[in-house]
Design an enzyme around this catalytic site. Structure first.
Site, mmCIF file in Angstrom:
data_model
loop_
_atom_site.group_PDB
_atom_site.id
_atom_site.type_symbol
_atom_site.label_atom_id
_atom_site.label_comp_id
_atom_site.label_asym_id
_atom_site.label_seq_id
_atom_site.Cartn_x
_atom_site.Cartn_y
_atom_site.Cartn_z
ATOM 1 C CG ASP A 136 49.731 28.692 -0.371
ATOM 2 O OD1 ASP A 136 48.574 28.278 -0.145
ATOM 3 O OD2 ASP A 136 50.640 27.954 -0.761
ATOM 4 C CG ASP A 195 53.103 27.902 -3.913
ATOM 5 O OD1 ASP A 195 53.921 28.848 -3.817
ATOM 6 O OD2 ASP A 195 53.015 26.997 -3.062
ATOM 7 C CG ASP A 251 48.140 26.174 -3.108
ATOM 8 O OD1 ASP A 251 49.367 26.227 -2.959
ATOM 9 O OD2 ASP A 251 47.334 26.156 -2.157
HETATM 10 N N1 DCP Z 1 50.387 19.147 -0.963
HETATM 11 C C1 DCP Z 1 50.747 17.885 -0.519
HETATM 12 N N2 DCP Z 1 51.992 17.655 -0.064
HETATM 13 C C2 DCP Z 1 52.881 18.659 -0.016
HETATM 14 C C3 DCP Z 1 52.537 19.943 -0.470
HETATM 15 C C4 DCP Z 1 51.264 20.163 -0.923
HETATM 16 O O1 DCP Z 1 49.956 16.959 -0.542
HETATM 17 N N3 DCP Z 1 54.109 18.408 0.453
HETATM 18 C C5 DCP Z 1 49.028 19.378 -1.453
HETATM 19 C C6 DCP Z 1 48.032 19.264 -0.356
HETATM 20 C C7 DCP Z 1 47.742 20.677 -0.007
HETATM 21 C C8 DCP Z 1 47.932 21.398 -1.326
HETATM 22 O O2 DCP Z 1 48.931 20.672 -1.988
HETATM 23 O O3 DCP Z 1 46.440 20.802 0.471
HETATM 24 C C9 DCP Z 1 48.326 22.816 -1.193
HETATM 25 O O4 DCP Z 1 49.352 22.991 -0.224
HETATM 26 P P1 DCP Z 1 49.234 24.106 0.882
HETATM 27 O O5 DCP Z 1 50.417 23.960 1.768
HETATM 28 O O6 DCP Z 1 49.017 25.429 0.271
HETATM 29 O O7 DCP Z 1 47.958 23.623 1.709
HETATM 30 P P2 DCP Z 1 46.503 24.210 1.773
HETATM 31 O O8 DCP Z 1 46.197 25.002 0.554
HETATM 32 O O9 DCP Z 1 45.631 23.050 2.070
HETATM 33 O O10 DCP Z 1 46.564 25.118 3.055
HETATM 34 P P3 DCP Z 1 46.457 26.720 3.139
HETATM 35 O O11 DCP Z 1 44.992 27.001 3.058
HETATM 36 O O12 DCP Z 1 47.029 27.104 4.447
HETATM 37 O O13 DCP Z 1 47.228 27.276 1.986
HETATM 38 MG MG MG Z 2 47.337 26.656 -0.050
#
Ligand code: DCP
Ligand code: MG
Length: 360
Positions: free
Chosen positions: A204, A284, A206
């Site tokens: 996604d 998001d 963010d």
């Molecule tokens: N985050 C967190 N705990 C959660 C949700 C989110 O600490 N329950 C933080 C850490 C994540 C960031 O928000 O790195 C963004 O969430 P994502 O699920 O989008 O994770 P990523 O961006 O790291 O992964 P991707 O590249 O697959 O979107």
């Molecule tokens: Mg993400």
């Protein structure tokens, strides 16, 4: 007892937030083996076991050079007996039988498929599995009751299964910047999540929205979502709004920002002769008051494991509570202010780790 000296490059600090973890590392096979077992444990609701594998994988991710053999595992922290066995097998045989068995199991494959659907967690996936469902086709043909979110997840499954690329992320940033420029001049749009850590793709995008004058950001989410809707770009959205009372309540609470989970219609740059000139992507949006922006940025940049370790370090080593809104010092009974991520690391007595080295 034999004492071994560990060479400096293999000396690893106990908390992931004390380590510099780049995206690329020389242990992809080992990390993948451990992370598969971590995932499989979470599918069975075994959080502690999952975390143990995740911790071990994270230690390997930060090593600056390839391990020369099993003997070098002994100096590393966080490698339990089970992880050690798995690593030894991969180092010696190239594969680990347990991992291969898990990967080929119907249970793992089905849970992986179902939890990949937007809006589906482990509990729901497990219930469907126990009901005998195995595929998206099964979900559709059995008339399984789905939430509105899950319906969207199933409907756009194929698009959402394709990772979002950097160019797509940038075009979403531009889209949101354009919109906010009209709706709230001087508003800031910051790309967080995996892309900020330098990942070339993600599941996604963010985005954190804010405004240098605190208070001006109030109402931005509603107007932005309305604007996206008017442009016919919103395929799905779910917004949640914080109340002032919630925002200032318990420091242990989860995120209390105005936020919106969306599935967006991303218009593709070259339409050419193709009939369909768009695809669905997950975006998001999080609206953050200016004074909390460094904390939100730190909290939303990840990785998830890096965040978990920051919070664990704060609590156990510093008697502080860290979340995406602030940092609370339990000994002084005060919130510590910060105007940058660097200052938060300083408050915690940690060396600053830049986003691209937070891939723990
Ligand atoms: N985050 C967190 N705990 C959660 C949700 C989110 O600490 N329950 C933080 C850490 C994540 C960031 O928000 O790195 C963004 O969430 P994502 O699920 O989008 O994770 P990523 O961006 O790291 O992964 P991707 O590249 O697959 O979107
Ligand atoms: Mg993400």
């Amino acid at each position: 007892q034999v004492t071994t000296t560990v060479e400096p490059s293999l000396q690893v600090a106990p908390y992931a937030c004390q380590r510099r973890t780049p995206l690329d590392h020389p242990h992809s096979a080992l990390v993948m083996a451990l992370e598969t077992l971590a995932e499989a444990a979470l599918f069975e609701g075994e959080e502690a076991r999952g975390l143990a594998f995740t911790r071990a994988a994270s230690v390997l991710r930060c090593l600056p050079r390839a391990l020369r053999g099993t003997h070098e595992l002994s100096g590393l922290p966080g490698i339990g007996a089970h992880s050690h066995r798995v690593l030894q097998e991969v180092l010696e045989d190239g594969v680990c039988v347990e991992v291969e068995t898990v990967k080929q199991s119907e249970r793992y494959q089905t849970m992986k498929l179902f939890t990949q659907i937007f809006g589906v967690g482990v509990r729901t996936a497990d219930r469907w599995y126990r009901e005998g469902l195995r595929s998206l086709g099964d979900l559709r043909s059995h008339g399984t009751r789905l939430t509105r979110e899950q319906q969207a997840g199933v409907q756009y499954f194929e698009d959402l299964a394709v990772p979002v690329g950097q160019a797509e992320a940038e075009s979403l940033v531009c889209l949101v910047l354009d919109a906010t420029a009209h709706l709230l001049p001087n508003a800031s749009v910051t790309l967080a999540g995996g892309f900020r850590r330098g990942k070339p793709c993600g599941h996604d995008v963010d985005l954190l929205l804010s405004h240098p004058e605190e208070g001006r950001e109030v109402g931005l989410l509603g107007s932005l979502v309305a604007w996206l809707g008017e442009q016919d770009l919103l395929l799905y959205q779910h917004s949640s709004y914080s109340t002032a009372a919630e925002a200032s309540s318990s420091c242990r609470a989860l995120d209390r920002f105005d936020r919106c989970f969306t599935i967006l219609r991303l218009v593709l740059p070259t339409a050419g002769t193709r009939v369909r000139a768009w695809r669905a992507v997950r975006l998001d949006l999080v609206v953050v008051p200016h004074s909390q922006l460094p904390f939100a940025l730190l909290g939303w940049t990840g990785s998830r494991h890096f965040e978990r370790e920051l919070r664990r370090f704060a609590r156990h080593e510093r008697e502080m509570v860290l979340n995406s809104h602030g940092l609370y010092d339990m000994r002084q009974g005060t919130f510590l202010l910060a105007s940058s991520e660097e200052e938060i690391f300083q408050h915690l007595g940690l060396d600053y780790i830049p986003p691209t080295l937070r891939n723990a």
